[in-house]
Scaffold this active site. Structure first.
Site, PDB file in Angstrom:
ATOM      1  N   LYS A 190       0.865  -1.183   0.000  1.00 51.41           N
ATOM      2  CA  LYS A 190       0.000   0.000   0.000  1.00 51.41           C
ATOM      3  C   LYS A 190       0.898   1.228   0.000  1.00 51.41           C
ATOM      4  CE  LYS A 190      -4.503   0.837   0.379  1.00 51.41           C
ATOM      5  NZ  LYS A 190      -5.631   0.101  -0.166  1.00 51.41           N
ATOM      6  N   GLY A 249     -25.310   2.345   2.813  1.00 50.72           N
ATOM      7  CA  GLY A 249     -24.397   2.933   1.835  1.00 50.72           C
ATOM      8  C   GLY A 249     -24.749   2.454   0.438  1.00 50.72           C
ATOM      9  N   VAL A 250     -25.385   3.346  -0.330  1.00 45.40           N
ATOM     10  CA  VAL A 250     -25.729   2.970  -1.708  1.00 45.40           C
ATOM     11  C   VAL A 250     -24.922   3.827  -2.690  1.00 45.40           C
ATOM     12  CG1 VAL A 250     -27.957   1.835  -1.393  1.00 45.40           C
ATOM     13  CG2 VAL A 250     -27.868   4.333  -1.457  1.00 45.40           C
ATOM     14  N   GLY A 251     -23.602   3.698  -2.560  1.00 45.07           N
ATOM     15  CA  GLY A 251     -22.693   4.349  -3.510  1.00 45.07           C
ATOM     16  C   GLY A 251     -22.509   3.409  -4.688  1.00 45.07           C
ATOM     17  N   VAL A 296     -20.790   0.577  -5.109  1.00 44.86           N
ATOM     18  CA  VAL A 296     -20.971  -0.857  -4.858  1.00 44.86           C
ATOM     19  C   VAL A 296     -22.396  -1.152  -4.387  1.00 44.86           C
ATOM     20  CG1 VAL A 296     -20.180  -2.852  -3.519  1.00 44.86           C
ATOM     21  CG2 VAL A 296     -18.522  -1.145  -4.275  1.00 44.86           C
TER      22      VAL A 296
HETATM   23  P1  NAD Z   1     -18.819   5.136  -2.589  1.00 47.59           P
HETATM   24  O1  NAD Z   1     -18.055   6.275  -2.059  1.00 47.59           O
HETATM   25  O2  NAD Z   1     -19.227   5.127  -4.015  1.00 47.59           O
HETATM   26  O3  NAD Z   1     -20.130   4.890  -1.720  1.00 47.59           O
HETATM   27  C1  NAD Z   1     -20.160   4.962  -0.336  1.00 47.59           C
HETATM   28  C2  NAD Z   1     -21.543   5.405   0.050  1.00 47.59           C
HETATM   29  O4  NAD Z   1     -21.630   5.379   1.474  1.00 47.59           O
HETATM   30  C3  NAD Z   1     -21.876   6.831  -0.403  1.00 47.59           C
HETATM   31  O5  NAD Z   1     -23.135   6.850  -1.035  1.00 47.59           O
HETATM   32  C4  NAD Z   1     -21.879   7.622   0.903  1.00 47.59           C
HETATM   33  O6  NAD Z   1     -22.783   8.693   0.902  1.00 47.59           O
HETATM   34  C5  NAD Z   1     -22.299   6.566   1.881  1.00 47.59           C
HETATM   35  N1  NAD Z   1     -21.955   6.866   3.270  1.00 47.59           N
HETATM   36  C6  NAD Z   1     -20.828   7.456   3.747  1.00 47.59           C
HETATM   37  N2  NAD Z   1     -20.890   7.578   5.081  1.00 47.59           N
HETATM   38  C7  NAD Z   1     -22.070   7.029   5.442  1.00 47.59           C
HETATM   39  C8  NAD Z   1     -22.724   6.853   6.671  1.00 47.59           C
HETATM   40  N3  NAD Z   1     -22.165   7.252   7.808  1.00 47.59           N
HETATM   41  N4  NAD Z   1     -23.912   6.234   6.677  1.00 47.59           N
HETATM   42  C9  NAD Z   1     -24.510   5.833   5.524  1.00 47.59           C
HETATM   43  N5  NAD Z   1     -23.954   5.987   4.323  1.00 47.59           N
HETATM   44  C10 NAD Z   1     -22.748   6.579   4.284  1.00 47.59           C
HETATM   45  O7  NAD Z   1     -17.921   3.842  -2.249  1.00 47.59           O
HETATM   46  P2  NAD Z   1     -18.027   2.405  -2.912  1.00 47.59           P
HETATM   47  O8  NAD Z   1     -17.031   2.316  -3.997  1.00 47.59           O
HETATM   48  O9  NAD Z   1     -19.439   2.068  -3.156  1.00 47.59           O
HETATM   49  O10 NAD Z   1     -17.471   1.506  -1.715  1.00 47.59           O
HETATM   50  C11 NAD Z   1     -18.273   1.217  -0.593  1.00 47.59           C
HETATM   51  C12 NAD Z   1     -17.424   0.559   0.487  1.00 47.59           C
HETATM   52  O11 NAD Z   1     -16.844  -0.636  -0.027  1.00 47.59           O
HETATM   53  C13 NAD Z   1     -16.265   1.438   0.958  1.00 47.59           C
HETATM   54  O12 NAD Z   1     -16.070   1.197   2.315  1.00 47.59           O
HETATM   55  C14 NAD Z   1     -15.083   0.896   0.165  1.00 47.59           C
HETATM   56  O13 NAD Z   1     -13.861   1.100   0.843  1.00 47.59           O
HETATM   57  C15 NAD Z   1     -15.416  -0.577   0.087  1.00 47.59           C
HETATM   58  N6  NAD Z   1     -14.827  -1.246  -1.070  1.00 47.59           N
HETATM   59  C16 NAD Z   1     -15.098  -0.769  -2.325  1.00 47.59           C
HETATM   60  C17 NAD Z   1     -14.547  -1.413  -3.429  1.00 47.59           C
HETATM   61  C18 NAD Z   1     -14.836  -0.929  -4.828  1.00 47.59           C
HETATM   62  O14 NAD Z   1     -14.507  -1.644  -5.795  1.00 47.59           O
HETATM   63  N7  NAD Z   1     -15.432   0.226  -5.016  1.00 47.59           N
HETATM   64  C19 NAD Z   1     -13.721  -2.534  -3.248  1.00 47.59           C
HETATM   65  C20 NAD Z   1     -13.502  -3.022  -1.946  1.00 47.59           C
HETATM   66  C21 NAD Z   1     -14.056  -2.352  -0.871  1.00 47.59           C
END
Ligand code: NAD
Length: 368
Positions: free
Chosen positions: A94, A194-196, A198
């Site tokens: 990392k 969390g509906v980002g 993923v």
């Molecule tokens: P993202 O930033 O697109 O989505 C995260 C979502 O969580 C956002 O909609 C945000 O508003 C919401 N959020 C933040 N704080 C919050 C809270 N306190 N309560 C409720 N919702 C909250 O991220 P992502 O790419 O969808 O990833 C989601 C998680 O999965 C992260 O923790 C990330 O580290 C992990 N992850 C992602 C990947 C990937 O390929 N994107 C891979 C491994 C792990």
């Protein structure tokens, strides 16, 4: 060339760095500084028994250098476990860039960082992480070929989130198989926090399988994106953990499985995408087991993103990334089996599986 007197080495507490490396089993820690761009970075290579260390670069305004070091040591070790359990021939590493991503990022800084990474001659392969985006990766890739997770326009695999979501979905199905005897999610009540990127794709899979979905997110736009597409129930932070649900899917941030949430949660499965979901691996891993909650280890079921970037190193193919991600289902089942047989928590079983693979495969690399 700097002309000012250097601090005594003892003041820099180098011995503490080595001691931390010893405790964590790290192979190499490299510090970078560049006067012209102001770049300050640390790369931690945790373990390369299985292959070159892969892990993203995070840019963060750390309060101190020691905070940055602690973070990079912790994160690089996590990558070793994730790569090993997923069956990849990669080690864990990392990088952190110390600084404010909003004000200190520049093309020159990113390219200088790329040059530094290049100097590690492939022992470390970098990728995106917090505050490092597509454009930054493009700059880094101008200076080193030891990077992955590039946009499609640069011959990369693009956004890994759909692959991550697929892996989480399959990990959830494997958990359902373990707990309910079949992996069908139809009618199961599932809370997605969390509906980002993923979370949204995960909800697509769940709705397709006719699960009953509850969502919570602090970002109203993301909530709207989901509600405009699917029939889901939107809940709030205060009542979210009081719901009568079957599955909790943390897809926002880490440490949400803690004393507080576990005192309320009435689910039978926790399976989500967020990294480091257990506030304390030992305490909360055990508490889940005692409460009869099956915890699907995060670093196993969210490994789709890592699989995706690893495929890119061989020449990207989305179909191959998805097929390889399907191994998460069987890998999760075998972790659950080990946890039962050895009377350990699922997180311990996942770590033991990863450690055994590192040891076994490390051994076959011994000289004839
Ligand atoms: P993202 O930033 O697109 O989505 C995260 C979502 O969580 C956002 O909609 C945000 O508003 C919401 N959020 C933040 N704080 C919050 C809270 N306190 N309560 C409720 N919702 C909250 O991220 P992502 O790419 O969808 O990833 C989601 C998680 O999965 C992260 O923790 C990330 O580290 C992990 N992850 C992602 C990947 C990937 O390929 N994107 C891979 C491994 C792990």
């Amino acid at each position: 060339m700097a002309t000012t007197t250097l601090k005594e080495t003892s003041n820099l507490n180098i011995s503490a760095v080595i001691e931390n490396m010893q405790t964590g089993g790290h192979e190499q820690v490299v510090h970078f500084y560049d006067k012209a761009t102001g770049l300050k970075a640390i790369v931690a290579i945790h373990n390369t028994y299985l292959g070159p260390a892969l892990g993203g670069t995070r840019m963060w305004n750390y309060a101190s250098e020691s905070e940055a070091l602690t973070d990079v040591l912790r994160l690089s070790r996590g990558m070793t476990y994730k790569a090993a359990i997923t069956g990849l021939n990669l080690g864990g590493g990392k990088a952190v860039i110390i600084g404010d991503a909003k004000t200190q990022k520049s093309e020159a800084l990113m390219r200088r960082f790329g040059k530094f990474v290049n100097g590690l001659a492939g022992r470390y392969i970098t990728a995106e992480d917090v505050n490092i985006g597509t454009k930054d990766m493009e700059y880094i890739s101008l200076e080193t070929k030891h990077c992955t997770g590039l946009p499609e326009s640069f011959g990369g695999g693009g956004d890994p989130s759909p692959v991550t979501a697929y892996g989480v979905y399959l990990g959830m199905k494997a958990s359902a198989k373990e707990v309910y005897g079949k992996d069908d999610l139809k009618g199961k009540k599932i809370l997605v926090q969390g509906v980002g990127k993923v979370g949204q794709t995960l909800v697509d899979y769940l709705i397709k399988e006719e699960a009953i979905v509850y969502i919570f997110d602090i970002n109203a736009d993301n909530v709207k994106l989901v509600t405009s597409k699917h029939k889901v129930t939107v809940v709030d932070a205060l009542t979210m953990f009081d719901l009568d649900i079957d599955i909790y899917a943390p897809c926002a941030l880490g440490a949400t499985v803690n004393n507080d949430s576990l005192s309320k949660l009435r689910c039978t499965i926790i399976a989500g995408a967020a990294n480091n979901q257990l506030a304390d691996e030992e305490i909360h891993g055990l508490l889940c087991a005692e409460k009869g909650i099956l915890y699907a280890p995060d670093f196993l079921i969210n490994a789709g993103g890592l699989i995706n970037v690893s495929i890119e190193l061989e020449g990207y193919n989305r179909d191959r990334a998805m097929r390889k991600t399907e191994h998460i289902y069987d890998a999760a089942l075998s972790v659950f089996k080990m946890a039962k047989e050895e009377k350990i928590t699922t997180i311990q079983a996942a770590k033991t599986t990863a450690e055994r693979r590192i040891e076994e495969i490390g051994r076959i690399k011994l000289p004839y």
